[in-house]
Design an enzyme around this catalytic site. Structure first.
Site, PDB file in Angstrom:
ATOM      1  N   SER A  70       0.833  -1.215   0.000  1.00  0.00           N
ATOM      2  CA  SER A  70       0.000   0.000   0.000  1.00  0.00           C
ATOM      3  C   SER A  70       0.862   1.258   0.000  1.00  0.00           C
ATOM      4  CB  SER A  70      -0.929  -0.008   1.217  1.00  0.00           C
ATOM      5  OG  SER A  70      -0.190  -0.222   2.408  1.00  0.00           O
ATOM      6  N   ASN A 119      -2.121  -3.068  13.234  1.00  0.00           N
ATOM      7  CA  ASN A 119      -3.575  -2.891  13.186  1.00  0.00           C
ATOM      8  C   ASN A 119      -4.042  -1.672  13.971  1.00  0.00           C
ATOM      9  OD1 ASN A 119      -3.395  -5.214  11.750  1.00  0.00           O
ATOM     10  ND2 ASN A 119      -4.292  -6.546  13.323  1.00  0.00           N
ATOM     11  N   HIS A 166     -40.509  22.017 -10.623  1.00  0.00           N
ATOM     12  CA  HIS A 166     -40.486  21.263 -11.895  1.00  0.00           C
ATOM     13  C   HIS A 166     -39.754  22.049 -12.981  1.00  0.00           C
ATOM     14  CE1 HIS A 166     -43.770  18.777 -10.096  1.00  0.00           C
ATOM     15  NE2 HIS A 166     -44.142  19.948  -9.617  1.00  0.00           N
ATOM     16  N   SER A 174     -13.624  27.127 -25.938  1.00  0.00           N
ATOM     17  CA  SER A 174     -13.730  25.960 -26.803  1.00  0.00           C
ATOM     18  C   SER A 174     -12.599  25.989 -27.816  1.00  0.00           C
ATOM     19  CB  SER A 174     -15.078  25.989 -27.531  1.00  0.00           C
ATOM     20  OG  SER A 174     -15.008  25.255 -28.730  1.00  0.00           O
ATOM     21  N   LYS A 213     -17.361  30.701 -27.489  1.00  0.00           N
ATOM     22  CA  LYS A 213     -17.814  29.993 -26.295  1.00  0.00           C
ATOM     23  C   LYS A 213     -17.135  30.423 -25.004  1.00  0.00           C
ATOM     24  CE  LYS A 213     -19.617  26.205 -26.313  1.00  0.00           C
ATOM     25  NZ  LYS A 213     -20.857  25.617 -25.920  1.00  0.00           N
ATOM     26  N   ASN A 257     -17.496  28.550 -21.360  1.00  0.00           N
ATOM     27  CA  ASN A 257     -18.169  27.402 -20.738  1.00  0.00           C
ATOM     28  C   ASN A 257     -17.987  27.365 -19.220  1.00  0.00           C
ATOM     29  OD1 ASN A 257     -18.941  26.473 -23.279  1.00  0.00           O
ATOM     30  ND2 ASN A 257     -17.032  25.333 -23.537  1.00  0.00           N
ATOM     31  N   GLU A 261     -19.551  22.370 -13.989  1.00  0.00           N
ATOM     32  CA  GLU A 261     -19.883  21.052 -14.553  1.00  0.00           C
ATOM     33  C   GLU A 261     -19.034  19.956 -13.920  1.00  0.00           C
ATOM     34  OE1 GLU A 261     -20.545  21.359 -19.112  1.00  0.00           O
ATOM     35  OE2 GLU A 261     -19.335  23.073 -18.514  1.00  0.00           O
TER      36      GLU A 261
HETATM   37  N1  ARG Z   1      -1.124  -1.490   5.184  1.00  0.00           N
HETATM   38  C1  ARG Z   1      -2.061  -2.041   6.094  1.00  0.00           C
HETATM   39  C2  ARG Z   1      -3.398  -1.314   5.948  1.00  0.00           C
HETATM   40  O1  ARG Z   1      -3.386  -0.263   5.426  1.00  0.00           O
HETATM   41  C3  ARG Z   1      -1.593  -1.862   7.507  1.00  0.00           C
HETATM   42  C4  ARG Z   1      -2.142  -2.838   8.467  1.00  0.00           C
HETATM   43  C5  ARG Z   1      -1.595  -4.202   8.154  1.00  0.00           C
HETATM   44  N2  ARG Z   1      -1.935  -5.155   9.169  1.00  0.00           N
HETATM   45  C6  ARG Z   1      -1.797  -6.450   8.932  1.00  0.00           C
HETATM   46  N3  ARG Z   1      -2.150  -7.235   9.887  1.00  0.00           N
HETATM   47  N4  ARG Z   1      -1.421  -6.922   7.782  1.00  0.00           N
HETATM   48  O2  ARG Z   1      -4.436  -1.797   6.321  1.00  0.00           O
END
Ligand code: ARG
Length: 482
Positions: free
Chosen positions: A22, A109, A155, A276, A282, A284, A289
């Protein structure tokens, strides 16, 4: 070697590394992660779990890591999966094996949950302030248009005339509800999950209250399984964001319609419009939007998050890593929309003559003719029918009600007198709605006053809560024990 590599006999498949990492998006949380770790380690020292000397070295190391990240001297690595393990690795590189003591009594966690709480409370504050600025811009335009009459619609058919200031105050009211919802949700964002461990608490004699007060949290999760499983605070934010975007989108829809040649009620400032590539004439309303269009992705982020959560057993599941991108995207989308709409509203030119012309060439005073007949003791239902006939008569002759002679009026009801002309006059019609919540100038002035008071309350709320979200200041935290 992975931080969790001890139990494994071979390296992870490269695709697995890429798929599960991540870091590409959660690096946004690096400041929060360092703040959280600094507070955690200070607490470990205070509780005698680490020595004061160890605490000092770890905090100094985290500070160095922070400086290196700020100077862009580090490269986050997919091999270290996420921001939490990347920073832990960097710390160990900085101060050696002692860095490995940072994670004592903690799990990723509760760590990731903490980072998300820290991040969202800061962003929530920014979005609340941006929403207040837009609300103020709308309120100021309303003050400028306490005599500007325009058609009110139902309406999208002309219904009854209203003041333009009145129409704008409807948006001011909507934004106030958005503000109150976001202020309320701050209570549930500002709760500390750290100390929950992986799911069951920890064997170390930690002091969660100490961490909570260091990091300015107003409360602590009472159940650790809940602390690491809970993403309600994110769902709430996405939900409030969706409703806010609904309001912005409706406003934008009106800006688009009003700035069309057919309506010509307003002209948006050149600085907030685009042209445009083919049609030279134009201009816009692209920004309006796009705000309308981007509302879809904010709804999508809400539905995505709810769907991720609905089938999850307690406690943490990797699915929950999917909580981030939708939240970041929503924060950015709101930022962009609010920051642009505020100056767009302030600089918008209102074509008051065009608006007034529109209400003199329609039947939006028809209800007032019916109300007039009611004052002559005709039951409203009967009056409605009489006026309906009069309107039909006018349409067939290309006239409006005020074009009728007294003789013509009397064909429909002999009770009609010369004072009918005054009763159907546009300014009379608007100012006759002088009941609480109505469009009469006096009422709109009261609405403005009411929301000016609300504005003061909003500012007071920000003043009492904003010091809680200053993560930057907390990074350099001087713990009472360090
Ligand atoms: N990158 C993980 C998340 O965003 C962090 C927590 C990971 N915990 C684990 N038990 N794998 O959720």
């Amino acid at each position: 070697m992975k931080l969790w590599g001890g139990r494994f006999t071979k390296p992870t498949n490269q695709l697995v590394d890429e798929y599960t990492a991540s870091i590409s998006f959660d690096q946004k949380l690096w400041r929060q992660d360092i703040v959280g770790s600094s507070a955690h380690v200070a607490m470990l020292g205070k509780c005698g779990i680490l020595s004061m000397d160890e605490v000092r070295q770890i905090i100094a190391g985290l500070k160095k890591v922070k400086e290196k990240i700020e100077r862009k001297q580090v490269q986050f690595e997919i091999a270290h999966e996420d921001i939490h393990m990347n920073i832990e690795k960097l710390l160990i590189e900085e101060i050696g094996p002692l860095g490995g003591k940072l994670h004592t009594g903690r799990s990723r966690n509760d760590q990731v949950a903490l980072d998300m709480h820290l991040y969202l409370r800061e962003k929530l504050m920014e979005i609340i302030e941006l929403t207040m600025y837009l609300q103020q811009a709308l309120l100021e335009q309303a003050q400028n248009h306490l005599e500007t009459v325009m058609p009110g619609y139902t309406h999208l058919q002309r219904a009854q005339p209203v003041l333009f200031g009145y129409h704008l105050m409807a948006y001011v009211s909507m934004l106030q509800r958005d503000l109150e919802r976001m202020q309320d949700s701050f209570k549930r964002v500002n709760i500390l999950p750290l100390g929950a461990g992986a799911l069951a608490g920890t064997t170390f004699p930690i002091d969660r209250q100490f961490v909570a007060s260091m990091l300015q949290f107003d409360g602590i999760y009472q159940n650790s399984m809940d602390a690491v499983s809970d993403r309600d605070f994110i769902v709430e934010f996405l939900s409030h964001a969706s409703l806010l975007m609904t309001h912005l989108s409706r406003l934008c829809e009106e800006l688009v319609i009003w700035s069309s040649q057919e309506f010509s009620f307003i002209e948006l400032d050149d600085a907030f419009c685009t042209g445009s590539s083919i049609m030279p004439q134009k201009k816009n309303p692209d920004v309006a939007e796009l705000v309308r269009g981007k509302t879809g992705r904010v709804y999508g982020n809400l539905i995505g998050m709810l769907t991720v959560l609905k089938g999850l057993p307690l406690a943490y599941n990797k699915d929950m890593q999917e909580d981030k991108e939708g939240m970041f995207d929503t924060v950015e989308t709101l930022h962009g929309a609010l920051a642009l709409l505020t100056p767009m509203i302030s600089t918008m030119q209102v074509k008051t003559e065009q608006m007034r012309k529109a209400v003199t060439q329609d039947f939006s005073n028809a209800t007032d003719l019916a109300d007039y007949l009611v004052t002559k003791q005709i039951p409203f239902r009967k009056a409605h029918e009489i006026v309906g006939n009069a309107v039909l008569y006018c349409i067939e002759r290309h006239k409006y009600l005020l074009d009728l002679s007294l003789e013509e009026f009397r064909e429909f009801s002999p009770l009609i007198d010369r004072d009918v002309y005054q009763a159907l006059d546009i300014d009379t019609v608007v100012n006759a709605r002088n009941v609480l919540g109505g469009t009469a100038k006096q009422q709109v002035e009261q609405q403005i006053q009411f929301y000016q008071e609300k504005g003061k309350e909003n500012r007071a709320w920000v003043a009492t809560h904003s010091q809680k979200v200053m993560v930057e200041a907390l990074v350099d935290i001087k713990s009472p024990v360090v």
